[in-house]
Design a protein around this motif. Structure first.
Motif, PDB file in Angstrom:
ATOM      1  N   ASP A 199      -7.490 -10.425  41.302  1.00  0.00           N
ATOM      2  CA  ASP A 199      -7.511  -8.973  41.961  1.00  0.00           C
ATOM      3  C   ASP A 199      -7.086  -9.169  43.426  1.00  0.00           C
ATOM      4  N   ARG A 239      -3.785  -7.159  44.875  1.00  0.00           N
ATOM      5  CA  ARG A 239      -3.957  -6.180  46.252  1.00  0.00           C
ATOM      6  C   ARG A 239      -2.928  -6.533  47.392  1.00  0.00           C
ATOM      7  N   ASP A 264       0.396  -5.694  46.531  1.00  0.00           N
ATOM      8  CA  ASP A 264       0.428  -4.067  46.457  1.00  0.00           C
ATOM      9  C   ASP A 264       0.717  -3.711  47.902  1.00  0.00           C
ATOM     10  N   GLU A 299      -1.639  -2.863  38.335  1.00  0.00           N
ATOM     11  CA  GLU A 299      -2.756  -2.282  37.791  1.00  0.00           C
ATOM     12  C   GLU A 299      -3.261  -2.826  36.580  1.00  0.00           C
ATOM     13  N   GLN A 346      -5.629  -5.656  38.031  1.00  0.00           N
ATOM     14  CA  GLN A 346      -7.020  -5.121  38.657  1.00  0.00           C
ATOM     15  C   GLN A 346      -7.755  -4.692  37.572  1.00  0.00           C
ATOM     16  N   LEU A 391      -6.202  -9.755  53.868  1.00  0.00           N
ATOM     17  CA  LEU A 391      -5.277  -8.535  54.087  1.00  0.00           C
ATOM     18  C   LEU A 391      -5.133  -7.986  55.656  1.00  0.00           C
ATOM     19  N   ALA A 422      -4.366  -0.724  49.538  1.00  0.00           N
ATOM     20  CA  ALA A 422      -4.507  -2.150  48.912  1.00  0.00           C
ATOM     21  C   ALA A 422      -5.879  -2.506  48.607  1.00  0.00           C
ATOM     22  N   ALA A 423      -6.699  -1.951  49.428  1.00  0.00           N
ATOM     23  CA  ALA A 423      -8.178  -2.284  49.536  1.00  0.00           C
ATOM     24  C   ALA A 423      -8.925  -1.219  48.734  1.00  0.00           C
ATOM     25  N   SER A 424      -8.273  -0.467  48.014  1.00  0.00           N
ATOM     26  CA  SER A 424      -8.969   0.750  47.467  1.00  0.00           C
ATOM     27  C   SER A 424     -10.102   1.415  48.363  1.00  0.00           C
ATOM     28  N   ARG A 431     -16.343  -3.657  49.456  1.00  0.00           N
ATOM     29  CA  ARG A 431     -15.253  -4.747  49.686  1.00  0.00           C
ATOM     30  C   ARG A 431     -15.398  -5.501  51.266  1.00  0.00           C
TER      31      ARG A 431
END
Length: 307
Positions: free
Chosen positions: A20, A24, A27, A130, A133, A171, A201-203, A233
């Motif tokens: 995951d 990210r 992404d 997607e 994830q 990140l 990227a971290a939602s 997160r």
């Protein structure tokens, strides 16, 4: 529990989160390369550096090379494909320790990336990210809703919490490496869009605006990803979960451990830190020091439980 079983479950949790996290990172890289000047900034090199891929400063890395290394690579556990394969392998070794739903979340479509051509993966990158994830989310959801709260659950959760903390820090490292050669753009329009890319990227974009209700700034983004204990997160919340899990394991096995001590020390340090201190001392230096502390917790856990 046998050390082998504990290790397999711990690494199942870690590898699922690593898949995951790597998705990210990819992404974020894809979003950053859409900004003006990407070709000269080597944003993909920044992503691979943050992922720990050994590269020299002179190497040029494009989208397809990054996709090959971080999505499709077969071995090593650093790519999405290899991390999911290793997660399934560890889970298969402990099939009876998992519920049917947790096992199926890892077993279904596990060969999906096996024969994907590099060109296709590059052109359809958002779809594959997607997919990765969703696989990770399905496993986490099944663990949360179907597994007993015993040591099997705790070792999976511990591995996931430590990997998720490391992901948040990596990140932030991408952002640092991306701007390292061009300090003059800090605070400018490109800087703003890169911080937005990190939040995507971290939602974390909706959470960010809910908490800070204003423009995207480096200060607040770092606060959300590192110190905010309401964001799932954030490093602080992940370390809280790791410390709590190690505490439960210590009670269950009647043994306080060095891993628990290290997790509690990092938890206390994060609780006593604010963004003023972080930026005064240097965000990059803080990220590096905290990432080392997370890895130290992992090393102590491996030693204590005989991984």
């Amino acid at each position: 529990m046998l050390s082998r079983t504990a290790a397999n479950l711990y690494w199942t949790g870690r590898y699922v989160e690593r898949a995951d996290a790597t998705a990210r990172l990819l992404d974020m890289g894809a979003r950053m390369t859409m900004l003006p000047g990407s070709a000269t900034r080597q944003d993909w090199l920044s992503v691979l550096k943050a992922a720990g891929v050994p590269l020299t400063e002179s190497e040029e890395v494009g989208r397809r090379e990054a996709v090959r290394i971080l999505l499709l690579d077969e071995e090593g556990g650093s790519s999405v494909r290899s991390a999911l394969t290793l997660a399934r392998s560890n889970a298969r070794a402990e099939r009876t320790a998992l519920t049917r739903q947790a096992w199926e979340a890892l077993n279904d479509e596990w060969r999906a990336l096996e024969k994907v051509p590099e060109a296709e993966a590059s052109s359809s990158l958002p779809d594959y990210l997607e997919w990765a994830q969703k696989r990770a989310a399905a496993f986490r959801g099944s663990v949360e809703t179907t597994m007993l709260r015993d040591d099997r659950y705790d070792f999976i959760k511990l591995g996931g919490a430590l990997e998720r903390a490391a992901m948040a820090l990596r990140l932030l490292e991408v952002k640092y490496f991306a701007l390292l050669p061009e300090r003059d753009v800090v605070g400018g329009g490109r800087d703003f869009h890169q911080w937005n890319s990190l939040l995507f990227a971290a939602s974390a974009l909706r959470a960010y605006h809910h908490v800070y209700r204003g423009d995207v700034t480096a200060w607040n983004v770092a606060d959300l990803l590192v110190l905010n204990r309401s964001f799932p997160r954030s490093v602080a919340l992940c370390i809280t979960e790791a410390a709590d899990t190690l505490g439960r394991l210590a009670l269950r096995y009647n043994q306080r451990t060095e891993a628990q001590n290290r997790a509690e020390r990092l938890h206390a340090r994060l609780a006593d830190t604010d963004m003023d201190e972080v930026f005064a001392d240097g965000l990059h230096e803080f990220v590096q020091e905290t990432l080392k502390s997370v890895l130290d917790i992992h090393s102590a856990t491996s030693l204590v439980y005989g991984f």
